[in-house]
Design a protein around this motif. Structure first.
Motif, short mmCIF file in Angstrom:
data_model
loop_
_atom_site.label_atom_id
_atom_site.label_comp_id
_atom_site.label_asym_id
_atom_site.label_seq_id
_atom_site.Cartn_x
_atom_site.Cartn_y
_atom_site.Cartn_z
N LEU A 163 0.85 -1.19 0.00
CA LEU A 163 0.00 0.00 0.00
C LEU A 163 0.88 1.23 0.00
O LEU A 163 1.91 1.27 0.68
CB LEU A 163 -0.92 -0.01 1.22
N ALA A 164 0.47 2.24 -0.77
CA ALA A 164 1.16 3.54 -0.75
C ALA A 164 0.11 4.62 -0.61
O ALA A 164 -0.97 4.53 -1.19
CB ALA A 164 1.96 3.74 -2.04
N VAL A 165 0.43 5.63 0.17
CA VAL A 165 -0.47 6.77 0.33
C VAL A 165 -0.45 7.61 -0.95
O VAL A 165 0.62 7.87 -1.51
CB VAL A 165 -0.05 7.62 1.54
N ILE A 166 -1.63 8.02 -1.42
CA ILE A 166 -1.72 8.98 -2.53
C ILE A 166 -1.98 10.37 -1.98
O ILE A 166 -1.26 11.33 -2.26
CB ILE A 166 -2.84 8.58 -3.51
N ASP A 167 -3.02 10.48 -1.17
CA ASP A 167 -3.41 11.73 -0.53
C ASP A 167 -4.28 11.36 0.67
O ASP A 167 -4.45 10.17 0.96
CB ASP A 167 -4.12 12.67 -1.52
N PRO A 168 -4.85 12.31 1.40
CA PRO A 168 -5.61 11.96 2.60
C PRO A 168 -6.82 11.05 2.36
O PRO A 168 -7.29 10.41 3.30
CB PRO A 168 -6.06 13.32 3.15
N VAL A 169 -7.31 10.97 1.13
CA VAL A 169 -8.53 10.18 0.90
C VAL A 169 -8.31 8.98 0.00
O VAL A 169 -9.23 8.17 -0.18
CB VAL A 169 -9.64 11.07 0.29
N ARG A 170 -7.09 8.80 -0.55
CA ARG A 170 -6.86 7.69 -1.47
C ARG A 170 -5.53 6.99 -1.18
O ARG A 170 -4.57 7.61 -0.73
CB ARG A 170 -6.86 8.18 -2.92
N GLN A 171 -5.53 5.71 -1.48
CA GLN A 171 -4.33 4.89 -1.36
C GLN A 171 -4.15 4.10 -2.65
O GLN A 171 -5.11 3.88 -3.40
CB GLN A 171 -4.47 3.91 -0.19
N MET A 172 -2.92 3.65 -2.89
CA MET A 172 -2.67 2.74 -4.00
C MET A 172 -2.35 1.36 -3.44
O MET A 172 -1.48 1.22 -2.59
CB MET A 172 -1.52 3.23 -4.86
N LEU A 173 -3.05 0.35 -3.92
CA LEU A 173 -2.81 -1.03 -3.52
C LEU A 173 -2.09 -1.77 -4.64
O LEU A 173 -2.44 -1.64 -5.82
CB LEU A 173 -4.13 -1.75 -3.22
N VAL A 174 -1.07 -2.53 -4.26
CA VAL A 174 -0.34 -3.39 -5.19
C VAL A 174 -0.94 -4.78 -5.06
O VAL A 174 -0.89 -5.40 -3.99
CB VAL A 174 1.15 -3.40 -4.86
N THR A 175 -1.54 -5.29 -6.15
CA THR A 175 -2.31 -6.53 -6.10
C THR A 175 -1.86 -7.51 -7.17
O THR A 175 -1.04 -7.19 -8.04
CB THR A 175 -3.81 -6.25 -6.29
N GLU A 176 -2.44 -8.70 -7.14
CA GLU A 176 -2.08 -9.72 -8.12
C GLU A 176 -2.53 -9.36 -9.53
O GLU A 176 -2.06 -9.96 -10.50
CB GLU A 176 -2.68 -11.07 -7.72
N HIS A 177 -3.41 -8.37 -9.67
CA HIS A 177 -3.89 -7.94 -10.99
C HIS A 177 -3.31 -6.60 -11.43
O HIS A 177 -3.55 -6.17 -12.55
CB HIS A 177 -5.41 -7.85 -11.00
N GLY A 178 -2.58 -5.93 -10.55
CA GLY A 178 -2.00 -4.64 -10.88
C GLY A 178 -2.24 -3.63 -9.78
O GLY A 178 -2.44 -3.98 -8.61
N LEU A 179 -2.22 -2.35 -10.15
CA LEU A 179 -2.34 -1.26 -9.20
C LEU A 179 -3.78 -0.78 -9.11
O LEU A 179 -4.39 -0.44 -10.13
CB LEU A 179 -1.43 -0.09 -9.62
N TYR A 180 -4.32 -0.75 -7.90
CA TYR A 180 -5.69 -0.30 -7.65
C TYR A 180 -5.66 0.96 -6.79
O TYR A 180 -4.78 1.12 -5.92
CB TYR A 180 -6.50 -1.36 -6.91
N ILE A 181 -6.61 1.84 -7.01
CA ILE A 181 -6.83 2.97 -6.12
C ILE A 181 -7.92 2.60 -5.13
O ILE A 181 -8.98 2.10 -5.51
CB ILE A 181 -7.21 4.24 -6.90
N ARG A 182 -7.62 2.82 -3.86
CA ARG A 182 -8.57 2.51 -2.78
C ARG A 182 -9.02 3.78 -2.09
O ARG A 182 -8.18 4.60 -1.69
CB ARG A 182 -7.93 1.56 -1.76
N GLU A 183 -10.33 3.96 -1.96
CA GLU A 183 -10.86 5.09 -1.20
C GLU A 183 -10.80 4.73 0.28
O GLU A 183 -11.32 3.69 0.70
CB GLU A 183 -12.29 5.38 -1.64
N VAL A 184 -10.18 5.59 1.07
CA VAL A 184 -9.92 5.27 2.47
C VAL A 184 -11.21 5.09 3.26
O VAL A 184 -11.35 4.16 4.05
CB VAL A 184 -9.06 6.37 3.12
N THR A 185 -12.19 5.96 3.05
CA THR A 185 -13.40 5.92 3.88
C THR A 185 -14.35 4.79 3.51
O THR A 185 -15.01 4.22 4.38
CB THR A 185 -14.15 7.26 3.81
N THR A 186 -14.42 4.45 2.23
CA THR A 186 -15.39 3.44 1.78
C THR A 186 -14.76 2.09 1.46
O THR A 186 -15.45 1.07 1.42
CB THR A 186 -16.14 3.92 0.54
#
Length: 289
Positions: free
Chosen positions: A59-82
């Motif tokens: 996981l890498a921080v993007i900004d206060p509301v988003r993160q980047m996840l490194v997964t078996e299918h590639g890079l996903y953006i994750r919304e922190v609150t939802t």
């Protein structure tokens, strides 16, 4: 500090990828094969477990509301609150053999991340570079890519293939995080266990989790072994700096591959630990989306 201790009773089959968000004081890490993202406010927050629809490892921080996840299918953006996941960049997404493994953000905001075979077959993995929407293959044909980390000024990158137990060092562009030379052997490990995840502190010392040996080793900038910090689990996987001033260290571990007698002899395998050590750490920057 009053001794190394578990930060939660949760046990991971393959605990990996710890990341600390200094803006919120939150530690994130993964149980890769269990398809779980774990979250804990440090030091005394409640553990929150997020079930994932796939294997993820970093996981890498993007900004206060988003993160980047490194997964078996590639890079996903994750919304922190939802927790909503959106595919950002497919990487080996159609390759059912591989999954993601190690990663870390370069001081310039680039993300180095790796893949490997789920069955650890030889040469099926690779290390990639991501920055501002672009992905580049850096090093192909790696079996178990680990130890991705960077010097504080971003001019040196490190990585290893745990299968070969050679910790590599390579000159790096301090702005882009791209390699600027050829890899050189930094440290050749010949003792017990294998080189796993690493992080470099504010002075440039490299801290490496030694899988199978129950310790985190410290190396100087010229590749000399400085010290070893014991961990009460043999299969140690990856360290990370935590705390408001990055002065403490958490390390993950695993019980994957252990027989029942081995697990009985290693009762804390798969736990996540706050180490009894003072460090002068530093935090990874946000990834440049």
């Amino acid at each position: 500090m009053s001794g190394t201790k578990r930060i939660t009773d949760h046990v991971c089959q393959l605990g990996e990828g710890p990341t600390y968000d200094p803006a919120t004081g939150t530690l994130y890490w993964f149980d890769i094969v269990g398809c779980k993202l774990l979250e804990k406010g440090m030091p005394d927050g409640e553990l929150v477990i997020h079930e994932l629809p796939f294997m993820a490892s970093g996981l890498a921080v993007i900004d206060p509301v988003r993160q980047m996840l490194v997964t078996e299918h590639g890079l996903y953006i994750r919304e922190v609150t939802t927790g909503k996941l959106t595919l950002h960049k497919a990487v080996e997404g159609d390759n059912e053999i591989t999954r993601s493994n190690d990663c870390r953000v370069h001081p310039g905001g680039a993300l180095w991340f790796s893949t490997m075979a789920k069955d650890e077959r030889t040469g099926a993995g690779a290390i990639y570079w991501y920055r501002e929407g672009e992905v580049k293959l850096l090093f192909p044909s790696i079996t178990i890519p680990n130890s991705i980390c960077f010097s504080p000024d971003g001019r040196i990158a490190y990585y290893t293939d745990t299968h070969q137990n050679l910790l590599m060092r390579i000159a790096c562009d301090p702005v882009t995080g791209l390699p600027a030379g050829e890899p050189q052997i930094f440290y050749a490990h010949t003792g017990e266990g294998g080189l796993d995840g690493s992080v470099a502190d504010a002075a440039g010392l490299l801290w490496n989790a030694r899988w199978g040996a129950g310790c985190v080793d410290v190396y100087s900038q010229d590749g000399k072994h400085v010290r070893s910090v014991p961990v009460p689990a043999r299969q140690v996987t990856c360290p990370v700096f935590v705390g408001k001033d990055a002065s403490h260290m958490v390390v993950t571990s695993a019980w994957k591959g252990m027989s029942e007698p081995e697990r009985a002899a290693d009762p804390q395998a798969g736990c996540t630990f706050l180490l009894d050590v003072e460090v002068k750490g530093r935090f990874d920057p946000p990834v440049r989306l």
